[in-house]
Design an enzyme around this catalytic site. Structure first.
Site: not given
Ligand SMILES: *[C@@H]1O[C@H](CO)[C@@H](O)[C@H](O)[C@H]1NC(C)=O
Ligand SMILES: *[C@@H]1O[C@H](CO)[C@@H](O)[C@H](O)[C@H]1NC(C)=O
Length: 927
Positions: A615, A619, A633, A730
């Site tokens: 988001s 990554v 990440k 999300d």
């Protein structure tokens, strides 16, 4: 003559007093009823449950069946993860019949018919599925009381809210319904049929002094009792029948029968919840006057039961006379869902077979209740608080645990955690606590507990003990220092006194004993030893601390310099959260640890292998020195997430552990980088598996269901297993990752905010992804768990259809997957939404089950959407159907031979209520 009439009087008075006695022991509860009354048609006394059932509410039943008072109201229970139980007093080892009945009445606008589970103690009794408004659904169980009370519990609604209309307990006498297996099995009544009945009315009390319900054979619900052989005639008598054998069927039932005048009697009936092992009874009495040279002899032809089928029934001979009961029974016979049975006349018999009544019950294995000692202790502790009366009904662990205990999955279940922080618990901690060997956490802080600590020396699994802010007194026993698993003990703000056991002062245990004026540390000798060790440790810590301080200061200077440059803000908030984490203490229950940037650079080969985009940044794949594969990440926009927030989130994350959540291994905050290190998931995202054409192996339906169930469990844990609860915000297929075994884990919940954080539930920016975003949340920024449920509904639709949530080619610019699927499903067309690769490989019924729940998930209003728990149950249901292990319970309780079409009706009925569709054409362009 005189003595005979005296005898009659005695017999009669015995009989009447006995009948009255039966009657007085009956318990007849009118659930939701508002008053006590006597039913004029039966003379039975009904009591309202308002005095002892605090949960749920009384609801007026629309269009009740006839005018029976019991069915004018029902009690609806809240839709939650709890169970709702009635406790019935019993006499240990006596046999009883317990009956729960359900009549829902007409649906109000927007309702769906409920479906939920019924339990007797810890044993699953039935799935109650309502399909018809005016039908009374009856569930009966015969059991020998295992103790002085039994719980009837409702829970686990998959649609609608659980409810009950009546609950009846009828004691049985002597050896009625005794079986060889009653220690381990209940008897669930599947059929009790009165043949040759004069009308459609069932026979029950007062004709049956035990108030069993004998269904009339004239009621032929579809597939219920069919296939009568030609020549079947109904006969009756007004003569008395001797019924005193074992099960005492009512005389009225025995006075009627069917006869196969052409030599055969045959029937077919459906047995709810079968195949299974059954206890079966046939009731015969000769009620025709046979001529001198006439005989009635017959055999059971079907089903063939060795040892029984060859036996010739000659009722009058077997019973030693006409008008007398002969009651052969099968202690344990294995039967199918559809039972076809027939009796055939023997060659030398002049009359055809005769049958008065039939009774079939299924053996249901008794499920173990929570370990009795554990159960006793939590009940004793619970009774110390008047706050938790409602949360102390039924068994502590099964079918769903009380809100304030955690349970193991052992058989029998054991209690692993008691959480009664600040619940107004008064008095002394029960001594029996010592029996709870499986206990790992005890939270009793902030109560009014008095007295000394009970003996806890047996509690070798105990890890965390919170007793702070109470009024506990007395010494701390020395074994406390050597409890093998103890990691944290909080006893501050009490009145303990005496010496502190040396073991508690070791560095291994977090021990807070502030504000206990009478407590003091041990004697000099120990003290010196401890001191020596402590000093050693301290010196090392100090060196480490100084080193990190220097490092930190450098960093801090750089960071704040940077900030000042960028925003003109000087300084930044202190990193208060980090000590909490880096202390490596138990407070963060987790294992997330700080990983240096240099180490990460090495592991990722200087961030060379990018495997995805999260988001907030990229990554990367990495491999730690110990061989552990990781996903790193990075967050490229640290300014929007201040240090404090980052630290809070890491703290939050590292406390969360669940099989279906991607585990956080560590974190790093260096220079401008915020980095989270997760376990690497070998099989990538669900999105790739569904939408990426290059993936060779398409997921089959069962694999999709398993993934859906896993992901749903992860979300459910975020919603209900975390305190405070967490909203993911999300949910999408690219946030559902697949591990090496293709088990799904939810990722990226790290940036979910604590639900508690915005108590107002107003947040400034709608976070989420186009196509998945809850329209209600988008419209008014009201954030609830139900927003995740909406997004998950979209995920389910993707799994069914293999299509993307928004796609101009697929649905045009105005539409998304929700509109598209809804319009097709509304037409009853589920085939058109199915992924072409699934069609013809799956059971449509299973797809329906998921489509149905998906449609509920994407309901316009959050309040109409199910909870994740219900979603899980629906997915499990679908898997069962797909695997074919779904028993045919639904078929029979629906009373319909076409369950699929009834589902469609159910589905269409809730789709009919339409609300203004916000999600149409005003999709936000979030992120
Ligand atoms: C009993 O049987 C007779 C014929 O034998 C019939 O006329 C009568 O209606 C039956 N009565 C009942 C209550 O079924
Ligand atoms: C009934 O018999 C079957 C097969 O013989 C056996 O497996 C089963 O356990 C028995 N049922 C009960 C309730 O004992």
């Amino acid at each position: 003559m005189g003595s005979f009439s005296l005898f009659l009087v005695v017999v009669l008075s015995l009989f009447t007093s006995y009948a009255v006695c039966q009657f007085e022991e009956f318990i007849s509860i009118d659930c939701g009823g508002t008053s006590n009354y006597t039913d004029p048609s039966t003379g039975l006394a009904w009591i309202s449950d308002s005095g002892f059932m605090e949960n749920g509410k009384s609801v007026e039943v629309e269009n009740p069946n006839g005018n029976k008072v019991q069915y004018q109201k029902r009690r609806d229970f809240p839709i939650d993860s709890r169970k709702h139980c009635y406790t019935l007093n019993t006499e240990e080892r006596r046999r009883y019949l317990v009956r729960a009945t359900f009549q829902y009445g007409s649906l109000e606008n927007g309702d769906t018919y409920p479906q939920f589970q019924l339990y007797l103690d810890a044993t699953k009794w039935a799935t109650v599925s309502i399909y018809e408004a005016s039908r009374i659904y009856v569930k009966e169980m015969i059991f020998r009381a295992p103790s002085d009370s039994i719980d009837v519990c409702l829970c686990c609604a998959t649609t609608g809210s659980p409810f009950m209309s009546t609950l009846e307990l009828r004691p049985l006498n002597l050896s009625m319904y005794a079986t060889d297996f009653e220690d381990n099995f209940f008897l669930k009544v599947a059929a009790r049929i009165n043949f040759g009945a004069p009308s459609e009315d069932a026979v029950r009390y007062p004709d049956d002094p035990y108030d069993r319900i004998w269904d009339s054979d004239l009621i032929r619900r579809q597939n219920y009792l069919v296939g009568v052989a030609t020549g079947t005639e109904r006969i009756n008598t007004t003569n008395n029948i001797q019924v005193g054998t074992r099960e005492y069927p009512p005389v009225k039932v025995m006075q009627t029968a069917v006869v196969g005048t052409e030599g055969v009697l045959s029937y077919r009936l459906n047995l709810e919840d079968f195949p299974g092992d059954a206890r079966a009874y046939a009731y015969f009495a000769e009620i025709e006057n046979l001529g001198k040279n006439e005989t009635r002899k017959f055999k059971l032809e079907q089903p063939f039961i060795a040892d029984y089928s060859n036996a010739v029934v000659n009722i009058a001979e077997n019973a030693n006379g006409s008008y007398t009961l002969y009651e052969p029974s099968y202690m344990n016979v294995s039967l199918q869902f559809v039972l076809s049975f027939s009796f055939r006349r023997t060659r030398d018999s002049s009359r055809g077979p005769l049958l008065n009544a039939l009774e079939i019950s299924k053996y249901v294995q008794i499920a173990p209740k929570t370990d009795r000692q554990d159960s006793n202790v939590v009940n004793a502790i619970g009774s110390l608080s008047s706050d938790i009366v409602l949360e102390r009904k039924g068994d502590p662990c099964v079918p769903t645990p009380w809100e304030w205990v955690n349970c193991s999955t052992n058989t029998p279940p054991r209690i692993t955690k008691i959480n009664l922080s600040r619940r107004n618990v008064k008095g002394e901690i029960p001594n029996e606590l010592k029996n709870m060997e499986a206990l790992t956490e005890l939270w009793l802080d902030g109560n009014l507990l008095t007295g000394q600590l009970p003996d806890m020396s047996n509690l070798i699994n105990l890890k965390i003990v919170h007793l702070e802010n109470n009024k506990l007194t007395g010494p701390l026993p020395s074994y406390l220092g050597s409890l093998p698993s103890l990691q944290a003990l909080f006893i501050q703000n009490n009145s303990f006194n005496g010496e502190i056991p040396a073991g508690l002062l070791s560095a291994k245990i977090i021990f807070n004993y502030d504000n206990n004026p009478g407590l003091h540390r041990g004697n000099k000798k120990h003290f010196k030893l401890m001191l020596a060790i402590s000093i050693g440790v301290l010196v090392i810590l100090l060196i480490l601390f100084l080193a990190s301080l220097v490092l930190l200061c450098n960093l801090r200077r750089k960071t704040s310099q940077q900030k000042r440059d960028e925003n003109g803000i000087s300084g930044s908030k202190p990193l208060t959260g980090s000590s909490f984490l880096r202390g490596g203490s138990l407070m963060d229950e987790g294992t997330a640890y700080y990983i240096a940037l240099s180490e990460l650079k090495e592991a990722t080969n200087d961030f060379s292998k990018k495997i995805g985009k999260g988001s907030f940044g990229s990554v990367y794949y990495g491999k730690m020195r110990d061989g552990k594969e990781i996903a790193v990440k990075t967050m490229t926009d640290p300014s929007s997430h201040g240090n404090q927030q980052f630290v809070n989130e890491v703290a939050l994350l590292s406390r969360i552990h669940h099989r279906n959540l991607v585990p956080l291994i560590g974190y790093c905050e260096e220079e401008y980088q915020h980095i989270l290190v997760y376990e690497y998931m070998h099989n990538g995202t669900l999105r790739d598996h569904i939408h990426d054409c290059s993936t060779e192996m398409k997921l089959d339906w069962l694999a999709r269901l398993r993934i859906a169930e896993d992901a749903a469990k992860g979300l459910e844990y975020l919603h209900t297993g975390c305190n405070p609860s967490i909203i993911h915000r999300d949910v999408k297929t690219s946030n559902i990752l697949l591990d090496i075994n293709m088990r799904a884990k939810v990722s990226d919940f790290g940036l979910s905010r604590l639900a508690e954080e915005d108590l107002t539930h107003i947040s400034s920016v709608a976070r989420g992804t186009v196509g998945y975003l809850d329209p209600e949340y988008y419209a008014n920024q009201q954030l609830t768990e139900k927003s995740d449920v909406y997004s998950f509904g979209v995920v389910l639709l993707e799994l069914i259809s293999g299509r993307k949530p928004v796609s101009i080619e697929d649905y045009g610019p105005e539409m998304n997957i929700v509109h598209w699927a809804r319009s097709l499903i509304r037409k009853g067309d589920v085939i058109s939404i199915m992924d072409p690769s699934l069609v013809s490989h799956v059971k449509t019924e299973s797809i329906w089950r998921v489509a149905e729940i998906a449609m509920q998930c994407v309901e316009q209003h959050g309040a109409s959407r199910p909870r994740m728990q219900e979603v899980i149950l629906a997915i499990q249901d679908a898997s069962k159907i797909e695997k074919g292990t779904e028993n045919q319970l639904k078929l029979s309780s629906s009373g319909s031979s076409k369950p699929q079409s009834s589902r469609k009706t159910l589905l269409t009925s809730f789709l009919e209520i339409e609300s203004p569709d916000l999600s149409n054409s005003c999709l936000p362009s979030a992120r």
